[in-house]
Design a protein around this motif. Structure first.
Motif, mmCIF file in Angstrom:
data_model
loop_
_atom_site.group_PDB
_atom_site.id
_atom_site.type_symbol
_atom_site.label_atom_id
_atom_site.label_comp_id
_atom_site.label_asym_id
_atom_site.label_seq_id
_atom_site.Cartn_x
_atom_site.Cartn_y
_atom_site.Cartn_z
ATOM 1 N N GLU A 598 -6.374 14.374 -15.255
ATOM 2 C CA GLU A 598 -6.806 13.508 -15.525
ATOM 3 C C GLU A 598 -6.143 12.362 -14.416
ATOM 4 O O GLU A 598 -7.130 11.937 -13.838
ATOM 5 N N LEU A 599 -5.313 11.885 -14.487
ATOM 6 C CA LEU A 599 -4.295 11.025 -13.259
ATOM 7 C C LEU A 599 -4.861 10.471 -12.513
ATOM 8 O O LEU A 599 -5.192 9.637 -12.001
ATOM 9 N N ILE A 600 -4.604 12.211 -11.573
ATOM 10 C CA ILE A 600 -5.014 12.390 -10.031
ATOM 11 C C ILE A 600 -6.467 11.558 -10.315
ATOM 12 O O ILE A 600 -7.056 10.675 -8.852
ATOM 13 N N ASN A 601 -7.526 12.347 -10.492
ATOM 14 C CA ASN A 601 -8.459 11.427 -10.887
ATOM 15 C C ASN A 601 -8.563 10.184 -10.997
ATOM 16 O O ASN A 601 -9.815 9.824 -9.952
ATOM 17 N N LYS A 602 -8.508 9.588 -11.504
ATOM 18 C CA LYS A 602 -8.692 8.085 -12.098
ATOM 19 C C LYS A 602 -7.695 7.490 -10.491
ATOM 20 O O LYS A 602 -8.224 6.171 -10.488
ATOM 21 N N ILE A 603 -6.317 7.817 -10.716
ATOM 22 C CA ILE A 603 -5.615 6.898 -9.745
ATOM 23 C C ILE A 603 -6.352 6.999 -8.743
ATOM 24 O O ILE A 603 -5.311 8.444 -7.626
ATOM 25 N N GLN A 604 -6.704 6.126 -7.264
ATOM 26 C CA GLN A 604 -7.264 6.575 -5.867
ATOM 27 C C GLN A 604 -6.416 5.379 -5.272
ATOM 28 O O GLN A 604 -7.419 3.906 -5.133
ATOM 29 N N VAL A 605 -5.066 4.941 -5.213
ATOM 30 C CA VAL A 605 -4.803 3.521 -4.338
ATOM 31 C C VAL A 605 -4.781 3.660 -2.479
ATOM 32 O O VAL A 605 -3.838 4.680 -2.181
ATOM 33 N N ASP A 606 -5.446 3.188 -2.185
ATOM 34 C CA ASP A 606 -5.464 3.103 -0.472
ATOM 35 C C ASP A 606 -5.160 1.871 -0.781
ATOM 36 O O ASP A 606 -6.023 0.829 -0.608
ATOM 37 N N LEU A 607 -3.836 1.813 -0.381
ATOM 38 C CA LEU A 607 -3.301 0.783 0.362
ATOM 39 C C LEU A 607 -3.513 0.183 1.672
ATOM 40 O O LEU A 607 -3.453 -1.132 1.810
ATOM 41 N N LEU A 719 5.004 -3.210 -3.765
ATOM 42 C CA LEU A 719 4.975 -2.946 -4.924
ATOM 43 C C LEU A 719 3.640 -4.098 -5.827
ATOM 44 O O LEU A 719 2.801 -3.619 -6.461
ATOM 45 N N LEU A 720 4.120 -5.167 -5.316
ATOM 46 C CA LEU A 720 2.262 -6.181 -5.582
ATOM 47 C C LEU A 720 1.663 -5.797 -5.013
ATOM 48 O O LEU A 720 0.520 -5.914 -5.811
ATOM 49 N N PHE A 721 1.349 -5.475 -3.480
ATOM 50 C CA PHE A 721 -0.243 -4.977 -3.666
ATOM 51 C C PHE A 721 -0.982 -3.092 -4.397
ATOM 52 O O PHE A 721 -1.979 -3.392 -4.316
ATOM 53 N N LYS A 722 0.501 -2.570 -4.079
ATOM 54 C CA LYS A 722 0.306 -1.351 -4.887
ATOM 55 C C LYS A 722 -0.204 -1.469 -6.892
ATOM 56 O O LYS A 722 -1.421 -1.170 -6.889
ATOM 57 N N THR A 723 0.415 -2.408 -7.099
ATOM 58 C CA THR A 723 -0.201 -2.976 -8.452
ATOM 59 C C THR A 723 -1.676 -3.468 -8.388
ATOM 60 O O THR A 723 -2.566 -3.634 -9.491
ATOM 61 N N ILE A 724 -1.887 -4.804 -7.828
ATOM 62 C CA ILE A 724 -3.279 -5.693 -7.542
ATOM 63 C C ILE A 724 -4.526 -4.102 -7.293
ATOM 64 O O ILE A 724 -5.456 -4.417 -7.808
#
Ligand code: ADP
Length: 737
Positions: A598-607, A719-724
């Motif tokens: 579930e979590l993997i599907n939801k969070i796809q962060v593209d920094l 960390l800031l950009f990851k969170t954004i």
């Protein structure tokens, strides 16, 4: 054969009391009982047997009730004498013996003498049992000597002589005869003189000195004729007749025998007369004996019941004493408890007060620590940020020792503040582990990369070896875990030069969802001396630290140890000076495939996104504004800065932003209030709180105000950009981690 002459009455002298009526009191005085006893003796001497027995029975009754052994003995003596007179030999012996039992309990030798003498009479002259009788006489003689009563001594000697002579033991009787001959003049009297002469006659007859014997017999007969009591005269005639027979003078022998017979007949006739007077008494004798025995039985029964009641009384007293003791001990116990309770209440109150004070002190301490940390963090944020900016903008200053020293000191201060805050929180049990999904390998590699600077500066190489059987995603508090690994690895790097640092993770056990992973942080650096291996986990302990070279605060390992305790784990180490150190610990992380997917599907962060976002920064502190703005613009985002919550609200009326970075500690309107109002306007733009406050302290308030995430200043730009990124992809959710 009657021997009234040698029978001993006891209290003849009490005649002087006369016929005194007996008092009808339950137990009359001793004097009254004595009078009664004397009266009974008088009755007997007057042959008034009925009266004598009645009086002596009454006297016995009183004497028994009065527990007077002497008077009991005397009463029995009189009763026995009555029976003797009435020729009831066995009953007489029975009562004499009873009397003797009581007499022997006393120190009165007079009564003992009388009873022994009378029993001697009974055995010698009624039962013809001379041995027993003579024994009684000899006892009587002892007592009469004790009381120095010459008359009694004399009579007893005479009785013994007579008994021995009757028995035929003249030799044994001789010393006693000598005694009476010697003392006749002084101790004897007219009642004994006839018998004394007769006994001498018998003695010489036995010695065959007939002439001498004849003289004594003739004297006895002559004196006996003058006597009122003719019984001794009759014995004298009888013994004289025996002598004459021996001499062959049969004629005179016959004459004397005839005289003996005539006196005996007269005496028998008078006895018959006496008996005739007491025919009625004789009939009642058995009944009388029964009554006398009853008196004693009653007394015995009374005694037994008295004994019983004494036992009962004693038992009652013992029981009472026990009850009283119990009551006393209960009372003592009660008062002791009461006292102790009062003391306990006071102690409790004091303890409560002390606890409150301790709690207050602890609260003040944590308040103090958190305030100080917050106050320190803000300026440090400025110092670190500005130093970085300077180094960025003026590349030529990169080698400046002053600037580097400034950066170093600022970082040291910052880590000290963070460590103190952290340890304070752990010690106050304010840290609760969170459950987040994370990739162990990613996390460790991230740490490896972030520490590559230190690794390089010490010319070390970091190797990461992850057991491939460890699931890709685990659930646990990844932040605390990272903190542990960062501490361990940075220590390994700090204390190793030109070496290797290995980070090993190995799956050792699976229990349901729990995956037990053993971590080994191994270096081949300076090593730790055996004696220091325990100490290093204490606060502020640093071994061999050089002043000029900042290596840490001395809190790292104690934080690690305490954090591991939160994970239910312990740390161990193996180290040798000069060879290196290996720290080992095992943490159980959960693995839950469904949740993970579930979590993997939801969070796809593209920094690496090239999108340009618009950011609104709300901060009253000019330095902070500057640093944050620079950081954001460095990532090519558009940044607008306002000084207060009011300005932010005003701007948001007209402009739209992708993200809002909100300072919390602002005058007039703080970050919480501002966010609340933003949400009231229906603006759903994600708000990230940028604060020097500790995250746990403000999480709750932040959530209720509508803040989406919190980042603690100073922060790592990444960390800031990851969170954004996370927030912008999921604006519908609040993700505070
Ligand atoms: P700090 O590292 O801030 O001094 P720590 O609590 O992390 O404080 O460590 C305490 C001490 O333990 C260090 O000063 C150092 O002497 C020793 N130590 C820790 N890790 C290592 C290591 N890997 N090799 C050698 N010594 C170490």
């Amino acid at each position: 054969m009657s021997h009234s002459r040698i029978f001993l009455f006891l209290f003849i002298s009490f005649n002087m009391f006369g016929n005194v009526p007996i008092a009808k009191t339950p137990i009359p005085s001793r004097k009254a009982i004595l009078k009664l006893t004397a009266l009974a003796a008088d009755n007997l001497s007057e042959s008034k047997f009925e009266q004598s027995l009645a009086n002596s029975r009454l006297a016995l009754h009183y004497a028994i009730n009065g527990n007077d052994d002497c008077l009991i003995a005397e009463s029995y003596n009189t009763i026995a004498a009555n029976y003797e007179e009435l020729s009831e030999v066995d009953k007489a012996i029975y009562y004499y013996k009873k009397g003797l039992v009581y007499a022997n309990k006393t120190t009165n030798d007079t009564i003992k003498n009388a009873l022994n003498n009378n029993l001697g009479n009974m055995y010698c002259f009624e039962k013809n049992d001379f041995d027993v009788g003579i024994n009684y006489y000899k006892k009587a003689l002892e007592y009469s000597t004790n009381i120095a009563n010459a008359g009694r001594v004399y009579i007893t000697n005479m009785n013994i002589t007579w008994a021995y002579f009757y028995k035929g033991s003249f030799d044994k009787g001789e010393p006693y005869l000598d005694f009476i001959n010697k003392h006749q003049k002084t101790d004897g009297d007219e009642t004994t003189i006839v018998a004394a002469n007769m006994l001498n006659g018998m003695f010489f007859t036995n010695k065959l000195k007939f002439d001498k014997a004849e003289l004594f017999f003739k004297k006895a007969i002559e004196l006996g004729k003058q006597d009122i009591d003719k019984s001794d005269l009759s014995y004298a005639y009888e013994e004289y007749a025996k002598l004459l027979m021996k001499k062959g003078d049969y004629k005179r022998a016959y004459e004397n025998l005839a005289l003996y017979n005539s006196i005996t007949k007269t005496l028998r006739d008078s006895n018959k007369l006496k008996r005739a007077n007491i025919v009625g008494v004789n009939l009642e004798l058995d009944e009388y004996k029964r009554k006398v025995d009853t008196i004693e039985n009653e007394k015995n029964l009374q005694f037994v019941s008295l004994q019983k009641s004494i036992v009962i009384v004693v038992l009652f007293i013992i029981a009472m004493i026990v009850v009283l003791l119990l009551l006393y001990s209960v009372y003592k116990n009660y008062s002791f408890k009461k006292k102790k309770n009062a003391e306990l209440i006071i102690a409790n109150e004091e303890l409560l007060l002390a606890k409150e004070k301790a709690e207050e002190a602890s609260y003040l301490k944590s308040q103090f620590v958190s305030t100080i940390s917050h106050e320190l963090r803000t300026p440090l944020y400025g110092v670190v940020g500005i130093t970085n900016m300077l180094l960025d903008e003026h590349k030529e200053l990169a080698d400046s020792p002053h600037l580097n020293s400034l950066k170093f000191s600022a970082r040291y201060l910052l880590s000290l503040v963070n460590d103190v805050l952290q340890i304070n929180k752990i010690e106050e049990n304010r840290i609760i582990l969170e459950s987040l999904t994370f990739n162990l390998s990613d996390e460790i590699n991230l740490i490896k990369n972030s520490l590559s600077f230190i690794a390089k500066s010490h010319n070390n190489h970091i190797n990461v070896i992850i057991d491939p059987t460890i699931p890709e995603y685990l659930i646990g508090d990844k932040l605390r875990f990272s903190q542990i690994i960062i501490n361990m690895v940075s220590n390994a790097l700090k204390f190793t030069n030109n070496g290797e640092v290995n980070i090993n993770a190995e799956l050792v056990k699976i229990e349901n969802k729990a995956h037990f992973i053993e971590f080994n942080i191994q270096d081949n650096g300076v090593g730790i001396a055996a004696e220091d291996q325990e100490k290093i986990f204490d606060k502020f302990v640093q071994i061999g630290r050089k002043e000029i070279d900042y290596q840490g605060t001395g809190l790292g390992l104690s934080i690690v140890k305490r954090l591991l305790e939160l994970f239910d784990s312990t740390i161990s180490l193996k180290s040798k000076i000069g060879e290196g150190t290996t720290f080992t610990f095992t943490i159980a992380f959960d693995h839950d495939p469904i949740k993970t997917i579930e979590l993997i599907n939801k969070i796809q962060v593209d920094l690496t996104s090239s999108e340009i976002f618009t950011v609104l920064v709300v901060d009253d502190n000019k330095i902070n504004q500057l640093i944050t703005k620079k950081t954001i613009e460095k990532n090519n985002y558009k940044c607008t800065v306002v000084d207060s919550g009011m300005d932010a609200l005003e701007l948001l009326e007209t402009e739209k932003f992708d993200i809002i970075l909100m300072d919390i500690n602002m005058p007039l309107m703080n970050g919480f209030e501002t966010t609340k109002r933003i949400r009231q306007k229906g603006i759903i733009t994600p708000v990230i709180a940028l604060t020097a406050f500790d995250k746990e302290e403000i999480t709750e308030e932040a959530l209720s105000a509508g803040i989406n995430d919190i980042i603690i200043k100073p922060f790592e730009p990444i960390l800031l950009f990851k969170t954004i990124n996370q927030l912008l992809y999921k604006t519908d959710e609040t993700v505070i981690v």
